[in-house]
Motif scaffolding. Structure first.
Motif, short mmCIF file in Angstrom:
data_model
loop_
_atom_site.label_atom_id
_atom_site.label_comp_id
_atom_site.label_asym_id
_atom_site.label_seq_id
_atom_site.Cartn_x
_atom_site.Cartn_y
_atom_site.Cartn_z
N PRO A 169 4.31 -9.64 -2.02
CA PRO A 169 4.19 -10.61 -2.55
C PRO A 169 2.89 -11.21 -3.67
O PRO A 169 1.73 -9.19 -3.86
N GLN A 170 3.32 -11.70 -4.49
CA GLN A 170 1.58 -11.45 -5.75
C GLN A 170 0.23 -11.45 -5.05
O GLN A 170 -0.24 -10.80 -6.16
N GLU A 171 -0.04 -12.13 -4.32
CA GLU A 171 -1.00 -12.04 -3.48
C GLU A 171 -1.64 -11.45 -2.38
O GLU A 171 -0.72 -12.57 -1.58
N LEU A 172 -2.28 -10.35 -2.18
CA LEU A 172 -1.80 -9.52 -0.60
C LEU A 172 -3.38 -9.42 -0.40
O LEU A 172 -4.22 -8.49 -1.03
N ALA A 173 -4.17 -10.07 0.82
CA ALA A 173 -5.60 -9.94 1.57
C ALA A 173 -4.84 -9.27 2.71
O ALA A 173 -4.56 -9.36 3.40
N MET A 174 -6.51 -8.38 3.23
CA MET A 174 -5.80 -7.56 4.78
C MET A 174 -7.42 -8.03 5.26
O MET A 174 -8.42 -7.49 4.38
N LEU A 175 -7.18 -8.33 6.71
CA LEU A 175 -8.68 -7.92 7.39
C LEU A 175 -8.57 -7.13 8.65
O LEU A 175 -7.64 -6.91 9.40
N PHE A 176 -9.38 -6.12 8.30
CA PHE A 176 -9.53 -5.85 10.02
C PHE A 176 -11.12 -5.77 9.97
O PHE A 176 -12.23 -5.55 9.72
#
Length: 268
Positions: free
Chosen positions: A64-71
């Motif tokens: 996608p245009q903006e992608l974020a990840m959290l771990f």
């Protein structure tokens, strides 16, 4: 504790809103957030690899245009099973010290390799509830995965010192948690909001001034040595000096110190 590790690229990532829901959250059709093991079901390296494969398969060819990840730190430890974080948190930027744990380098882990591929696809990566050693390990992994990347680590407490020292550029914030981060950093600032001006204003000024200094010193020395080289042809390489010793010292003092002193007084 305020801590952040940034990997500088050609464009700065846009901040994304974070939703409390687990797994994937769709903010709008062009923005997505991936919560790695948001339900807390991961119990080992096999579960961690399956989780990474799932999201990597989804976004490798359809980002996608903006992608974020959290771990969190627990998921990172599952991915780096068999690796002692102390090896990635050396207090020096680079070390050639031989260790008994070299065979357990996290970069040799296929799970870590896949996790890094997914991280590089994201515009924002947030690591929460991680130990100081794991913060430094994340910086080390990014530096090994992208040798040409310039990493920046910023923190305000003693638990951020290893991460700050491991990055290419370490920034410490002096505040309520003491001066440990500021004393062990390359640059110290008083508030986090000064980071934008530090990078985009003072960083550019410093880049231009260093470039000017290098070019000026190079051409100054080229002109100075060329005259002595031509003189050797005229003197039939007798070893006679063209200039007296005090002239050489005066040349370097006047044509090196004075122009930059005057330039410093006339600029911000």
């Amino acid at each position: 504790s305020l801590s952040l590790s940034l990997s500088l690229s050609l464009s700065l990532p846009l901040p994304l809103p974070v939703s409390p829901a687990s797994c994937m959250v769709n903010m709008d059709p062009a923005s997505c957030m991936v919560d790695m093991d948001g339900e807390g079901l991961c119990e080992g390296v096999r579960d961690a690899e399956a989780e990474v494969d799932r999201w990597l398969l989804m976004y490798r060819d359809n980002k996608p245009q903006e992608l974020a990840m959290l771990f969190d730190g627990t998921f990172l430890r599952h991915c780096a099973t068999g690796f002692d974080p102390r090896d990635g948190a050396a207090t020096m930027r680079e070390t050639s010290r031989e260790t008994a744990r070299q065979a357990a380098d996290p970069m040799t882990s296929p799970v870590i390799q896949k996790l890094l591929q997914l991280m590089m696809l994201c515009d924002v990566v947030v690591a929460c509830r991680v130990t100081p050693m794991e913060k430094a390990m994340v910086v080390q992994l990014v530096r090994k995965a992208q040798p040409g990347a310039i990493t920046l680590a910023i923190g305000d407490g003693g638990n951020d010192v290893t991460m700050i020292q491991k990055a290419d550029i370490g920034i410490g914030i002096s505040g309520n948690e003491g001066m440990q981060a500021a004393n062990n950093s390359d640059v110290s600032i008083a508030q986090f909001r000064y980071l934008k001006r530090l990078l985009l204003v003072h960083g550019r000024w410093n880049y231009r001034r260093v470039s000017l200094l290098i070019c000026y010193s190079f051409y100054k020395n080229v002109g100075f040595v060329t005259q002595q080289l031509l003189w050797q042809f005229y003197s039939q390489f007798s070893g006679t000096a063209l200039f007296e010793s005090w002239n050489i010292g005066g040349f370097n003092t006047f044509f090196t110190a004075w122009p930059f002193s005057s330039t410093r007084c006339s600029t911000r």
